[in-house]
Design an enzyme around this catalytic site. Structure first.
Site, short mmCIF file in Angstrom:
data_model
loop_
_atom_site.label_atom_id
_atom_site.label_comp_id
_atom_site.label_asym_id
_atom_site.label_seq_id
_atom_site.Cartn_x
_atom_site.Cartn_y
_atom_site.Cartn_z
N LYS A 130 65.29 85.35 68.39
CA LYS A 130 65.76 86.73 68.45
C LYS A 130 64.81 87.66 69.25
O LYS A 130 64.83 87.63 70.46
CB LYS A 130 66.07 87.24 67.04
CG LYS A 130 67.17 86.37 66.39
CD LYS A 130 67.89 86.96 65.21
CE LYS A 130 69.14 86.14 64.90
NZ LYS A 130 69.04 85.25 63.76
N ASP B 67 60.64 80.32 58.38
CA ASP B 67 61.59 80.57 59.46
C ASP B 67 61.64 82.07 59.70
O ASP B 67 62.27 82.82 58.96
CB ASP B 67 62.98 80.01 59.08
CG ASP B 67 64.01 80.25 60.18
OD1 ASP B 67 63.64 80.84 61.22
OD2 ASP B 67 65.17 79.84 59.99
N TYR C 247 69.56 81.06 55.89
CA TYR C 247 70.20 80.45 57.07
C TYR C 247 69.12 80.02 58.05
O TYR C 247 68.17 80.76 58.29
CB TYR C 247 71.13 81.46 57.74
CG TYR C 247 71.79 80.94 59.01
CD1 TYR C 247 72.74 79.92 58.94
CD2 TYR C 247 71.47 81.46 60.26
CE1 TYR C 247 73.36 79.44 60.09
CE2 TYR C 247 72.09 81.00 61.41
CZ TYR C 247 73.03 79.99 61.33
OH TYR C 247 73.64 79.52 62.47
C1 PLP Z 1 69.47 83.69 63.75
C2 PLP Z 1 68.68 82.75 62.93
C3 PLP Z 1 68.60 81.39 63.24
C4 PLP Z 1 69.40 80.78 64.36
O1 PLP Z 1 69.04 81.29 65.60
P1 PLP Z 1 70.06 81.12 66.84
O2 PLP Z 1 69.33 81.73 67.98
O3 PLP Z 1 71.30 81.86 66.44
O4 PLP Z 1 70.29 79.68 67.00
C5 PLP Z 1 67.77 80.59 62.49
N1 PLP Z 1 67.05 81.09 61.47
C6 PLP Z 1 67.11 82.38 61.13
C7 PLP Z 1 66.27 82.90 60.01
C8 PLP Z 1 67.94 83.25 61.84
O5 PLP Z 1 68.00 84.54 61.48
#
Ligand code: PLP
Length: 430
Positions: free
Chosen positions: A267, A239, A144
């Site tokens: 995060k 990511d 994701y």
């Molecule tokens: C949570 C997450 C996102 C999205 O971040 P948001 O702050 O919810 O927009 C993108 N990539 C990864 C790997 C994530 O865990």
């Protein structure tokens, strides 16, 4: 358990927001029942609108590595906001957070702060395209990367496919620029590079895929990606919105000692306030406006209050043994649950890395790609989730989501959790 206040708040919320929530998973659709409205959090505990108390392993989906309302973070926020909440002009706090990160993290040389993980990834993809002059990107099924258009794409059937959109409203033209392959499949990646020679701007991966179960990859696979990207002048994009500052201060790049070309964060970086970031070498970052031709901006980017929260949280992460202690606690918890529940009729296994854990109801020894997850097994998670709520343990409301242990969790709380967790597993109906 009394849930009347949460129930009436949810009823009202449904009139205001689609599905009653501002982010879909919060609606409890995959576990059933009413979402709990949270009133308060302190350390590892949260309290709902009916004053029920829970030990929290969702931790706001990862950001709260120090637990709720950590004193240093709260002080940093309140002291900073007294002097104003936003200026739309540079502040010293941006320098301070960047310095804190860049002096320790040798995988990137420059960083740009944004306001969410989605925004970080969206910008990083644009950067990869701008830097390489190529359009296509390659992603993995089961990773994701937020909700930007190019990434709301899932695999079609076949080894290498253009994705099918996983959301209404994403134009076909976007989807056609995103190649989707399975994790842990070198052949598929090789075939994609053969089929789209000199067209792939970047390969994007969660180096520790933690948004669709915990699909731990072999280091060998990540090294393979590093090499094939280098050979093809394609950028490797880690990511690290979840894994950054979670596995160790330098995230998965540091944990595996692999240098990607671009890294995204989110995060943990904001101490519980909305911050995201992307970083790369000086050369690649020189593409970003106003230094270079790639536009990217934000009214609240580098927001001083959020920067102060990030500084307070990341400073705590730099203390000696911080990450070792977290991992030790996590191992303690899952070993204890596994031992207490070893006579379970339903097969289960914990997967974990650092302070991230995931329970799968499976007989498999390892699960490395999304198609190895048995969708039917989610009925067990639904039962377990309900049992744990009744017994004061809060997990994210989906069996595809991982759990997090924070610095604030005490061994006493872990013991209490292990007993409830194991009894929950033993109570599952086969
Ligand atoms: C949570 C997450 C996102 C999205 O971040 P948001 O702050 O919810 O927009 C993108 N990539 C990864 C790997 C994530 O865990």
């Amino acid at each position: 358990m009394n849930r009347t206040n949460s129930e009436s708040l949810f009823l009202k919320a449904k009139a205001y927001f689609p599905g009653g929530v501002n982010s879909p998973v919060r609606a409890f659709r995959s576990v059933g029942g009413t979402p709990l409205f949270i009133k308060k959090g302190k350390d590892a505990l949260i309290w709902d609108a009916d004053d029920n108390e829970f030990i929290d392993y969702c931790c706001s989906w990862g950001p709260l590595i120090l637990g709720h309302a950590n004193e240093k973070v709260v002080n940093a926020i309140t002291e900073t906001v007294k002097n104003g909440s936003s200026f739309g002009a540079p502040t010293a706090l941006e320098n301070e957070l960047a310095e804190l990160i860049l002096t320790v993290n040798n995988y990137i040389e420059k960083i740009r702060f944004v306001s969410s993980g989605t925004e970080a990834v969206m910008s990083a993809i644009r950067l990869a395209r701008a830097f390489t002059g190529r359009n296509k990107i390659l992603k993995f099924e089961g990773c994701y990367h937020g909700h930007s258009d190019s990434l709301l794409v899932k695999a079609g059937s076949g080894l290498v496919t253009f994705g099918n959109t996983s959301s209404a409203g994403v134009p076909e033209a976007f989807v056609n620029e995103t190649i989707v392959v399975d994790l842990n499949n070198k052949e598929a990646v090789k075939e994609a590079f053969n089929s789209f020679k000199d067209q792939i701007a970047c390969v994007i991966i969660e180096p520790v895929p933690a948004n669709n179960g915990l699909l731990l990859q072999d280091k060998d696979f990540l090294l393979f990606l590093r090499e094939i990207c280098t050979i093809n002048n394609t950028l490797l994009l880690f990511d690290e919105v979840i894994s950054g500052f979670r596995l160790c201060f330098c995230g998965a790049a540091g944990y595996y000692n692999i240098k990607p070309d671009i890294i995204t964060y989110g995060k943990i970086i904001g101490g519980g306030l909305p911050v995201g970031a992307y970083g790369a070498s000086n050369e690649i970052m020189a593409t970003v406006s106003p230094e270079g031709p790639m536009y990217q901006a934000g009214t609240l980017s580098g927001n001083p209050v959020a920067m102060a929260a990030g500084i307070a949280q990341l400073s705590a992460c730099l203390k000696p043994n911080f990450y070792i202690d977290l991992e030790t606690k996590t191992q303690y918890l899952i070993n204890k649950i596994s031992e207490l529940a070893k006579n379970s009729k339903v097969p289960f296994k914990f997967f974990s890395i650092g302070s991230i854990f995931w329970i799968a109801f499976t007989k498999l020894e390892s699960i490395k790609s999304a198609n190895e997850i048995d969708a039917n097994s989610m009925s067990y998670f639904r039962q377990l989730h309900a049992y744990l709520l009744e017994h004061g343990i809060y997990l994210g409301p989906s069996g595809y989501e991982v759990g997090f242990v924070s610095q604030a969790h005490t061994y006493e709380q872990l013991d209490k959790t292990a007993i409830a967790f194991a009894n929950g597993i033993l109570s599952l109906n086969n």
